[in-house]
Design a protein around this motif. Sequence first.
Motif, short mmCIF file in Angstrom:
data_model
loop_
_atom_site.label_atom_id
_atom_site.label_comp_id
_atom_site.label_asym_id
_atom_site.label_seq_id
_atom_site.Cartn_x
_atom_site.Cartn_y
_atom_site.Cartn_z
N ALA A 353 12.20 6.13 -22.39
CA ALA A 353 13.33 6.39 -23.27
C ALA A 353 12.99 6.08 -24.72
O ALA A 353 13.45 6.76 -25.64
CB ALA A 353 14.54 5.60 -22.83
N ALA A 354 12.18 5.03 -24.96
CA ALA A 354 11.87 4.60 -26.32
C ALA A 354 10.51 5.08 -26.81
O ALA A 354 10.30 5.20 -28.01
CB ALA A 354 11.93 3.08 -26.40
N LEU A 355 9.56 5.33 -25.90
CA LEU A 355 8.20 5.73 -26.22
C LEU A 355 7.59 4.77 -27.26
O LEU A 355 7.14 5.17 -28.33
CB LEU A 355 8.16 7.18 -26.71
CG LEU A 355 8.45 8.22 -25.62
CD1 LEU A 355 8.56 9.62 -26.23
CD2 LEU A 355 7.40 8.19 -24.53
N SER A 356 7.56 3.51 -26.89
CA SER A 356 7.05 2.46 -27.76
C SER A 356 5.66 2.04 -27.32
O SER A 356 5.43 1.78 -26.13
CB SER A 356 8.00 1.25 -27.72
OG SER A 356 7.36 0.10 -28.18
N GLU A 357 4.72 1.94 -28.27
CA GLU A 357 3.36 1.52 -27.94
C GLU A 357 3.33 0.09 -27.45
O GLU A 357 2.54 -0.26 -26.57
CB GLU A 357 2.45 1.67 -29.16
CG GLU A 357 0.99 1.37 -28.85
CD GLU A 357 0.06 1.78 -29.98
OE1 GLU A 357 -1.16 1.78 -29.76
OE2 GLU A 357 0.57 2.11 -31.08
N GLU A 358 4.20 -0.76 -27.97
CA GLU A 358 4.23 -2.16 -27.54
C GLU A 358 4.58 -2.27 -26.05
O GLU A 358 3.92 -3.00 -25.30
CB GLU A 358 5.25 -2.95 -28.37
CG GLU A 358 4.88 -3.12 -29.83
CD GLU A 358 5.28 -1.93 -30.70
OE1 GLU A 358 5.15 -2.02 -31.93
OE2 GLU A 358 5.72 -0.91 -30.15
N SER A 359 5.59 -1.55 -25.62
CA SER A 359 5.98 -1.65 -24.21
C SER A 359 4.99 -0.93 -23.30
O SER A 359 4.85 -1.27 -22.12
CB SER A 359 7.39 -1.09 -24.00
OG SER A 359 7.45 0.28 -24.36
N GLU A 391 -2.34 7.16 -23.19
CA GLU A 391 -3.44 6.64 -24.01
C GLU A 391 -4.08 7.78 -24.79
O GLU A 391 -4.50 7.61 -25.95
CB GLU A 391 -4.51 5.98 -23.12
CG GLU A 391 -4.06 4.74 -22.38
CD GLU A 391 -5.15 4.22 -21.46
OE1 GLU A 391 -6.34 4.34 -21.83
OE2 GLU A 391 -4.83 3.70 -20.37
N ASP A 392 -4.16 8.95 -24.16
CA ASP A 392 -4.81 10.10 -24.79
C ASP A 392 -3.86 10.92 -25.64
O ASP A 392 -4.10 11.18 -26.81
CB ASP A 392 -5.42 11.00 -23.71
CG ASP A 392 -6.09 12.23 -24.28
OD1 ASP A 392 -7.27 12.12 -24.68
OD2 ASP A 392 -5.45 13.29 -24.35
N ARG A 393 -2.72 11.31 -25.07
CA ARG A 393 -1.86 12.25 -25.80
C ARG A 393 -1.09 11.60 -26.94
O ARG A 393 -0.78 12.25 -27.94
CB ARG A 393 -0.90 12.97 -24.84
CG ARG A 393 0.09 12.08 -24.12
CD ARG A 393 1.09 12.92 -23.35
NE ARG A 393 2.08 12.10 -22.66
CZ ARG A 393 3.23 12.56 -22.22
NH1 ARG A 393 3.56 13.82 -22.40
NH2 ARG A 393 4.08 11.76 -21.60
N PHE A 394 -0.79 10.30 -26.82
CA PHE A 394 -0.06 9.61 -27.88
C PHE A 394 -0.94 8.60 -28.61
O PHE A 394 -0.50 8.02 -29.62
CB PHE A 394 1.16 8.88 -27.31
CG PHE A 394 2.18 9.79 -26.67
CD1 PHE A 394 2.35 11.10 -27.10
CD2 PHE A 394 2.98 9.33 -25.64
CE1 PHE A 394 3.28 11.93 -26.50
CE2 PHE A 394 3.93 10.15 -25.03
CZ PHE A 394 4.07 11.46 -25.46
N GLY A 395 -2.12 8.32 -28.09
CA GLY A 395 -2.97 7.31 -28.71
C GLY A 395 -2.52 5.89 -28.47
O GLY A 395 -2.87 4.98 -29.23
N PHE A 396 -1.76 5.66 -27.39
CA PHE A 396 -1.23 4.33 -27.11
C PHE A 396 -2.28 3.46 -26.40
O PHE A 396 -2.72 3.76 -25.29
CB PHE A 396 0.02 4.41 -26.22
CG PHE A 396 1.26 4.90 -26.92
CD1 PHE A 396 1.29 5.10 -28.29
CD2 PHE A 396 2.43 5.14 -26.20
CE1 PHE A 396 2.44 5.54 -28.93
CE2 PHE A 396 3.59 5.58 -26.83
CZ PHE A 396 3.58 5.78 -28.20
N ASN A 397 -2.68 2.39 -27.03
CA ASN A 397 -3.53 1.36 -26.42
C ASN A 397 -4.72 1.94 -25.66
O ASN A 397 -4.94 1.61 -24.49
CB ASN A 397 -2.69 0.48 -25.47
CG ASN A 397 -1.48 -0.11 -26.15
OD1 ASN A 397 -1.61 -0.91 -27.06
ND2 ASN A 397 -0.29 0.29 -25.71
N PRO A 398 -5.52 2.80 -26.29
CA PRO A 398 -6.65 3.41 -25.57
C PRO A 398 -7.68 2.37 -25.18
O PRO A 398 -7.93 1.41 -25.91
CB PRO A 398 -7.21 4.40 -26.58
CG PRO A 398 -6.78 3.88 -27.91
CD PRO A 398 -5.45 3.22 -27.71
N ARG A 399 -8.27 2.57 -24.02
CA ARG A 399 -9.30 1.67 -23.52
C ARG A 399 -10.68 2.31 -23.73
O ARG A 399 -10.82 3.53 -23.61
CB ARG A 399 -9.09 1.37 -22.03
CG ARG A 399 -7.92 0.45 -21.77
CD ARG A 399 -7.63 0.39 -20.28
NE ARG A 399 -6.69 -0.68 -19.96
CZ ARG A 399 -6.05 -0.79 -18.79
NH1 ARG A 399 -6.26 0.11 -17.85
NH2 ARG A 399 -5.23 -1.79 -18.57
#
Length: 607
Positions: A353-359, A391-399
């Motif tokens: 719902a929020a699309l937050s990188e932190e969560s 991780e890929d489509r939004f760039g969130f916390n990539p490993r």
Amino acid sequence: MLDGSDGTAGASQAQLQPAAEDVRTQLDILLASPDLDASARARKFLRYVVEETLAGRANRIKAYAIGTEVFSRSADFDAQGDPVVRIEAGRLRRALERYYLSDGQADPVVITIPKGAYIPHFSWHTPPAADASASVAPQTHNPVATPPRRRWTPWLTAASIVLAFLAGLVLWGTWRDSAPRTLQTSAHVPPGGPTLVVMPFAALGEPSAARTYADGLTEEVLSQFARFKEITVLGRETSRSIPPGADAARIRHDLGVRYVLEGSVRAAAHRLRIAGRLLDADTGAVLWSQTYDEDLQVRDLLTIQDDVARKVATAVAQPYGIIQRAYQTRTSARPPDDLEAYACTLRFYDYRAALSEESHATIRTCLERAVALHPEFATAWAMLAVLYLDEDRFGFNPRTEPVTAVQRSLDAARRAIRLDPENVRALQSMMMALFFARQPDEALAVGERAVALNPNDTELLGEFGTCLAQAGTWQRGAELIEQALARNPGHSGYYSGVLAVYAYMQHDYAQAESLIRQAALEKFPLYHFVAAVIYAQLGKAPEAAEARDQFLRMRPTIFEHWDEEMAKRNYRPEDAAHYAEGARKAGFPVPAQTAAEVALQASPPQR
């Protein structure tokens, strides 16, 4: 044996089961009836399984045989990977149930397909009486050749009524003192998740009509609820064993369920009033209630049952529905270290719902721990697949791992489907992973299968609509997203954002601005990008600059690989070029000439 020549037991069984010619007559009635709500493919399915059984080849009725001989699948058909047979069997099973609850009530022979198998069962609608001296053999699936003898006499009728009454007393006493606790579940039920029982809908008004309507609606509601894998629904046998008037507290004590759905159907002339409500069995609180007024002169009974059942199931059981919100409120009071694996799935929906990188990072870790503890938890694997993809489509916390995020997403989605081939969340994650693996045709085919399994799931509708839109089918994609928005207004930010992109691609910038302002996903980077290009096309330079700067603070390097970002989202060249145009107006460092623009220049002019 078809000839029933195995002695007294066979002769008694011959009286209880229809003959082959009786079954074929009933099959012809079904296949010719417009009241059987089944497609041509489902009718072909029905004829095949009936004829194979009558021919003594019931042991051949397997998913592979049906897939190749009925649905024309190739010799390498994989019944586990392609759920077409299971899906069509479920639809046919429900169509037969509805038929016999309504227009087929007077038909002499009943043909059913028991759940968990494809071999049909044949019986008389009202089983004829056997001779008092005969010992009755157990029923089998095969019809017998000898037609039944109908010897109903007044004393036998009276005896049947007495026996039925006594049986009812025994069943009531058994339920009261030692209630059944076997749930209709699979090995893949969510650990620690909510459980629900659907009470038989009460019949009010004209007794005969209301009872038929109430029974049919109860069955349809059960079928619709069963599509949602995040909750556990007790089976119809357990539901039917609950006596009228049983209170929620007693049901909670005896069956161990947390939620109870009850309802009623009132019939008067051609009008129906259907009421439903959801109770918290712990507290007795009414969590949801709704009344539906219908006119049988406007819509037929089966359409009404299907529509009402869908609305009830969507409101109560969808990922953002009443049960999930109530259950989350109850579990959120516990310390984070004590949350059960199921709580991770609830937090997943908060993240969506929020699309937050932190969560994102927190929930990814939580789900990885959940699948380590419960490796058979298909829904958790599916959700983990989505988080890996983000991780890929939004760039969130990539490993930084040898295996790419998209490949990890595909692997997790495949595992989820292996565990539960009809899990909509698993199919949704596979669709998304395939889409970003640049296999849009395969992705959309999986999406179609998922929507066929559960068209009430708003999480699925929103994501499938997004994939359709980005692949160029903007209108249908937008229609699905608008359906999701209407059914789940609480998740309006995400849906409004995608609809804003749709309006932008249609050059309706005023509508796009209205929609992007409704989205308000401040923690989601792409929200700011879409806002910037819309404002730029409208000539609103200050707003465009503010949104542009916010996006660049969050994703400063994305324009170094602009063409790749457009390609993996499967945008058509004209749509990617339109994005590039707006991005340049907003001041983004888009390449001077993008791959999409080069492709358009190389294309022959349209005539």
